[in-house]
Design an enzyme around this catalytic site. Structure first.
Site, PDB file in Angstrom:
ATOM      1  N   ASP A 284       2.327   0.935 -12.743  1.00 43.95           N
ATOM      2  CA  ASP A 284       1.145   0.306 -12.141  1.00 43.95           C
ATOM      3  C   ASP A 284       1.692  -0.775 -11.200  1.00 43.95           C
ATOM      4  OD1 ASP A 284      -1.613  -0.429 -11.783  1.00 43.95           O
ATOM      5  OD2 ASP A 284      -1.267  -2.143 -13.086  1.00 43.95           O
ATOM      6  N   SER A 285       0.780  -1.419 -10.472  1.00 42.38           N
ATOM      7  CA  SER A 285       1.210  -2.520  -9.611  1.00 42.38           C
ATOM      8  C   SER A 285       1.615  -3.746 -10.439  1.00 42.38           C
ATOM      9  CB  SER A 285       0.071  -2.915  -8.668  1.00 42.38           C
ATOM     10  OG  SER A 285      -1.046  -3.333  -9.436  1.00 42.38           O
TER      11      SER A 285
ATOM     12  N   TYR B 213      -2.088  -3.648  -5.088  1.00 40.93           N
ATOM     13  CA  TYR B 213      -2.064  -2.344  -4.410  1.00 40.93           C
ATOM     14  C   TYR B 213      -3.367  -2.106  -3.634  1.00 40.93           C
ATOM     15  CZ  TYR B 213       2.098  -0.075  -6.559  1.00 40.93           C
ATOM     16  OH  TYR B 213       3.363   0.315  -6.912  1.00 40.93           O
ATOM     17  N   GLY B 214      -4.444  -2.700  -4.131  1.00 41.60           N
ATOM     18  CA  GLY B 214      -5.773  -2.377  -3.614  1.00 41.60           C
ATOM     19  C   GLY B 214      -6.005  -2.682  -2.145  1.00 41.60           C
TER      20      GLY B 214
ATOM     21  N   CYS C  24      -2.435   3.785 -12.858  1.00 47.89           N
ATOM     22  CA  CYS C  24      -2.948   3.010 -11.722  1.00 47.89           C
ATOM     23  C   CYS C  24      -3.910   3.905 -10.952  1.00 47.89           C
ATOM     24  CB  CYS C  24      -1.781   2.599 -10.832  1.00 47.89           C
ATOM     25  SG  CYS C  24      -2.303   1.805  -9.317  1.00 47.89           S
ATOM     26  N   ASN C  25      -5.163   3.491 -10.869  1.00 46.60           N
ATOM     27  CA  ASN C  25      -6.166   4.278 -10.144  1.00 46.60           C
ATOM     28  C   ASN C  25      -5.857   4.316  -8.649  1.00 46.60           C
ATOM     29  OD1 ASN C  25      -8.726   4.679 -12.168  1.00 46.60           O
ATOM     30  ND2 ASN C  25      -7.599   2.820 -12.629  1.00 46.60           N
ATOM     31  N   THR C  26      -5.393   3.189  -8.122  1.00 49.88           N
ATOM     32  CA  THR C  26      -5.162   3.096  -6.676  1.00 49.88           C
ATOM     33  C   THR C  26      -4.069   4.070  -6.249  1.00 49.88           C
ATOM     34  OG1 THR C  26      -5.759   0.765  -6.873  1.00 49.88           O
ATOM     35  CG2 THR C  26      -4.747   1.453  -4.810  1.00 49.88           C
TER      36      THR C  26
ATOM     37  N   CYS D  22     -10.076   0.523 -12.375  1.00 56.41           N
ATOM     38  CA  CYS D  22      -8.785  -0.107 -12.067  1.00 56.41           C
ATOM     39  C   CYS D  22      -8.275  -0.575 -13.423  1.00 56.41           C
ATOM     40  CB  CYS D  22      -8.983  -1.290 -11.127  1.00 56.41           C
ATOM     41  SG  CYS D  22      -7.539  -2.378 -11.032  1.00 56.41           S
ATOM     42  N   THR D  23      -7.015  -0.277 -13.699  1.00 56.22           N
ATOM     43  CA  THR D  23      -6.511  -0.555 -15.054  1.00 56.22           C
ATOM     44  C   THR D  23      -6.389  -2.053 -15.353  1.00 56.22           C
ATOM     45  OG1 THR D  23      -4.273  -0.178 -14.220  1.00 56.22           O
ATOM     46  CG2 THR D  23      -5.352   1.658 -15.375  1.00 56.22           C
ATOM     47  N   HIS D  24      -6.544  -2.883 -14.333  1.00 58.10           N
ATOM     48  CA  HIS D  24      -6.564  -4.333 -14.578  1.00 58.10           C
ATOM     49  C   HIS D  24      -7.906  -4.808 -15.153  1.00 58.10           C
ATOM     50  CE1 HIS D  24      -3.005  -4.539 -11.956  1.00 58.10           C
ATOM     51  NE2 HIS D  24      -2.830  -5.783 -12.374  1.00 58.10           N
TER      52      HIS D  24
HETATM   53  N1  DGL Z   1      -4.269  -1.486 -11.645  1.00 54.75           N
HETATM   54  C1  DGL Z   1      -4.317  -0.730 -10.445  1.00 54.75           C
HETATM   55  C2  DGL Z   1      -5.435   0.262 -10.401  1.00 54.75           C
HETATM   56  O1  DGL Z   1      -5.745   0.834 -11.430  1.00 54.75           O
HETATM   57  C3  DGL Z   1      -3.935  -1.425  -9.149  1.00 54.75           C
HETATM   58  C4  DGL Z   1      -4.592  -2.714  -8.851  1.00 54.75           C
HETATM   59  C5  DGL Z   1      -4.042  -3.426  -7.634  1.00 54.75           C
HETATM   60  O2  DGL Z   1      -2.858  -3.763  -7.614  1.00 54.75           O
HETATM   61  O3  DGL Z   1      -4.818  -3.634  -6.681  1.00 54.75           O
HETATM   62  O4  DGL Z   1      -5.992   0.549  -9.373  1.00 54.75           O
END
Ligand code: DGL
Length: 274
Positions: free
Chosen positions: A15-16, A47-48, A78-80, A188-190
């Site tokens: 992930d990021s 990443y977004g 990571c979804n992104t 988003c996993t965050h």
């Molecule tokens: N946690 C990531 C996701 O699921 C990336 C978030 C990011 O860095 O913007 O998209």
């Protein structure tokens, strides 16, 4: 593509930053005997707001890093990255790749609901991949996508108690609730790190954390492909970041206790072969 079958080879998660730990922590609980690597690409956070080309190049770097460590599978937690990079890189490696959005879409599409909100990063929302993947299986469902601009920074800076940050999350949630969704995906996993704020303003059953479905999918697929580790010993774990190991350790606490500082990986130290 031939898949490696050495079952005690590690599984890589990336992930990021600390977001992927919401997936990793569940996986680790379920299969503590697997050898695991986790890479938080903290040098490129968030990443977004990166371009598709940038996200593809970060994903390739991490895939090569994991490839050098003979992984049997990589989990894109990571979804992104799943939305921007997976389609381009998916056939280039000799190990299994599990992208969160594509692995969970079918399960989400079968939920008995008609109105579904999606909170995700600007890059994920811009890609339209969540919607297209869910609509492959359920064309009737009405989807309300919404970008959440500062949420990842709030999590990475461990700013969940800051009143200004609470206001930001509340406002985004109120905007979403105007659409009267029955459920909202934390895309988003965050975002599960923000549940203590979100559940101040909406019932906890409103939110879907896809990590649960995702881990279930991965375990079943590893089993189907005879890739599960046969050893009953506790598996090794190594955590890597591309910047700020101390900050990563602090921000991760809500989901995963890391005993030692993550190893810092210098991006120039790994030859890019793809
Ligand atoms: N946690 C990531 C996701 O699921 C990336 C978030 C990011 O860095 O913007 O998209």
């Amino acid at each position: 593509m031939s898949i490696l079958t050495t079952t005690n080879n590690p599984i890589g998660f990336f992930d990021s930053g600390v977001g992927g730990l919401t997936v990793y922590s569940k996986f680790r609980k379920l299969l503590p005997n697997e050898n695991c690597l986790y890479f938080g690409d903290t040098a490129h956070l968030p990443y977004g707001n990166k371009t598709k080309d940038e996200l593809i190049s970060y994903a390739r770097f991490i895939m090569n890093f994991f490839g050098n460590q003979n992984v049997k599978a990589v989990v894109i937690a990571c979804n992104t990255s799943s939305s921007a990079a997976y389609e381009t890189i998916k056939d280039d490696y000799n190990f299994k790749i599990y992208p969160i959005i594509q692995c969970c879409a079918q399960i989400i599409s079968k939920l008995p609901i008609k109105r579904l909100g999606i909170f995700a990063t600007p890059a994920t929302i811009k890609s339209g991949v969540y919607e297209s993947e869910i609509k492959k299986y359920n064309s009737e469902i009405k989807i309300y996508p919404q970008s959440c601009h500062n949420w990842v920074n709030i999590v990475e800076s461990k700013g969940q108690n800051n009143p200004e940050n609470i206001k930001i999350v509340e406002q985004d949630l109120l905007n979403m609730l105007n659409n009267t969704p029955e459920k909202i995906i934390l895309g988003c996993t965050h975002y599960p790190y923000l549940l203590p704020i979100l559940t101040k303003f909406a019932d906890k059953n409103m939110f879907i954390d896809p990590a649960e479905y995702f881990v279930d999918y991965i375990v079943k697929d590893l089993n189907k492909n005879k890739l599960l580790n046969k050893s009953s010993n506790i598996g090794n774990e190594e955590i890597f970041v591309s910047a700020n190991p101390e900050q990563f350790k602090i921000a991760s606490e809500m989901f995963y206790q890391i005993d030692k500082l993550p190893k810092l990986i210098n991006q120039d130290s790994i030859a890019l072969t793809k």
